[in-house]
Design an enzyme around this catalytic site. Structure first.
Site, short mmCIF file in Angstrom:
data_model
loop_
_atom_site.label_atom_id
_atom_site.label_comp_id
_atom_site.label_asym_id
_atom_site.label_seq_id
_atom_site.Cartn_x
_atom_site.Cartn_y
_atom_site.Cartn_z
N TYR A 146 0.81 -1.21 0.00
CA TYR A 146 0.00 0.00 0.00
C TYR A 146 0.85 1.27 0.00
CZ TYR A 146 -3.77 -3.17 1.50
OH TYR A 146 -4.68 -4.20 1.60
N HIS A 192 0.34 -11.75 1.84
CA HIS A 192 -0.71 -11.01 1.12
C HIS A 192 -1.49 -11.89 0.14
CE1 HIS A 192 -1.63 -6.56 0.01
NE2 HIS A 192 -2.72 -7.29 -0.01
#
Length: 273
Positions: free
Chosen positions: A52, A107
Site C-alpha cells: 500500500y 498477502h
C-alpha cells in the site's frame, strides 16, 4: 448494547469493525485524523501492507496511542521467501515506527513454498516482532496446507474479499475458519460504490433511520468470527461506519438482502488477488 469482540490467538480481543487503508495516503492530514478518531471510537484494528505504500502514515496515526492500536500488515508474495519475509517485516517495522506488528499476513500466494514463509513467520513471532501471523486470499485447500505445516495451527486469520456481491466464502471458507477459531477479515466490505444506491439497501436503511453503508457493515458483522475493514478517509466516514455497530438487522431485513444478493449454493472460486 454490549458489543461482541473477536479473539485472536494472542488472546487480544478486537472490535469486529476495523479500519482499512488501501489507497490511503493522498490526503495525509485528514486520513490521520480519521484513523485516530476511529481508534477513539473503538475501531482499533488498522489494516495496511507493504504494497500500500502507507505504513508510515499508519505509524504516524497510531504513534500517540500505539498501546490501543492493533496493526495488521502484509508481506508481498515476491518477498515471501524465508529470508525475504524477515527482511520485509523489518522494513515494515521501521516504516511503522513500532517494535512489533500485531498481525502479519502473507498477502497472497506467490512462488515461494508456504513452508518457507511460515517458518519465517513463526520465528518472527518467537522474536517478539509480530504478535500473530496469518494469511490473506487463501481458500480452504490452501488454508489446510498451512495448518498441516509445523506450527501451522497457529495461523491466526485469513483476510479475503467479502461483501454482498462477493459471498462465495460463505459456502465453505467462513464455516471452515469458524470451526477452527480462525477469524476472517473481510476486505472491500462495501463492494463498489454503486451498492450504496441499491434499492433494497436504501429501503432497509430507511426502516432503521440508517445509511446503506451502515446496513452493509451490520450485515457483514452478523456473521460470527468476521471482521469488516472498510476504508474511511475522513472523520465523518469513520463516524458513519461506527454507528453500524449498534444497528441490529431484523429477520425481514436479512430475507430481503438474501433475495437481492443470493447466498452461494455451490463452491465458488475465491475472488480477490
Amino acid at each position: 448494547m454490549e458489543r461482541r469482540l473477536i479473539t485472536f490467538r494472542s488472546g487480544q480481543r478486537i472490535c469486529p469493525l476495523g479500519q482499512g487503508t488501501y489507497r490511503m495516503g493522498h490526503r495525509r492530514s485528514e486520513e490521520i485524523q480519521a484513523l485516530r478518531r476511529g481508534i477513539e471510537l473503538g475501531l482499533t484494528l488498522i489494516d495496511t501492507a507493504e504494497m500500500y505504500g502507507n505504513e508510515d502514515l499508519v505509524g504516524e496515526a497510531v504513534r500517540p496511542c500505539r498501546d490501543k492500536a492493533f496493526i495488521v500488515s502484509k508481506v508481498l508474495p515476491g518477498n515471501a521467501s524465508y529470508e525475504g519475509t524477515k527482511r520485509a517485516c523489518e522494513r515494515s517495522l521501521q516504516r511503522l515506527g513500532t517494535d512489533y506488528i500485531d498481525l502479519y499476513l502473507l498477502h497472497w500466494i506467490g512462488r515461494y513454498p508456504f513452508a518457507e514463509t511460515v517458518r519465517a513467520l513463526v520465528e518472527l513471532r518467537q522474536e517478539g516482532k509480530i504478535r500473530d501471523w496469518g494469511m490473506s486470499n487463501l481458500d480452504v485447500a490452501d488454508m489446510e496446507r498451512i495448518l498441516s505445516l509445523p506450527h501451522g495451527e497457529d495461523c491466526a486469520a485469513d483476510q479475503v474479499l467479502y461483501n454482498l456481491r462477493d459471498r462465495g466464502v460463505e459456502f465453505d471458507l467462513i464455516p471452515w475458519c469458524e470451526a477452527r477459531h480462525i477469524p476472517v477479515m473481510a476486505y472491500t466490505p462495501l463492494g463498489d460504490g454503486r451498492l450504496r444506491a441499491h434499492k433494497t439497501l436504501t429501503e432497509i436503511a430507511r426502516r432503521h433511520d440508517a445509511t446503506p453503508t451502515q446496513v452493509m457493515l451490520a450485515w457483514i458483522m452478523c456473521t460470527p468470527n468476521v471482521i469488516a475493514i472498510p476504508k474511511a478517509g475522513s472523520v465523518a466516514h469513520v463516524e458513519e461506519n461506527v454507528r453500524s455497530l449498534d444497528l441490529v438487522l431484523m429477520d425481514e431485513d436479512l430475507r430481503d438482502i438474501d433475495a437481492a444478493f443470493p447466498a452461494p449454493t455451490r463452491k465458488i472460486p475465491l475472488a480477490g488477488w
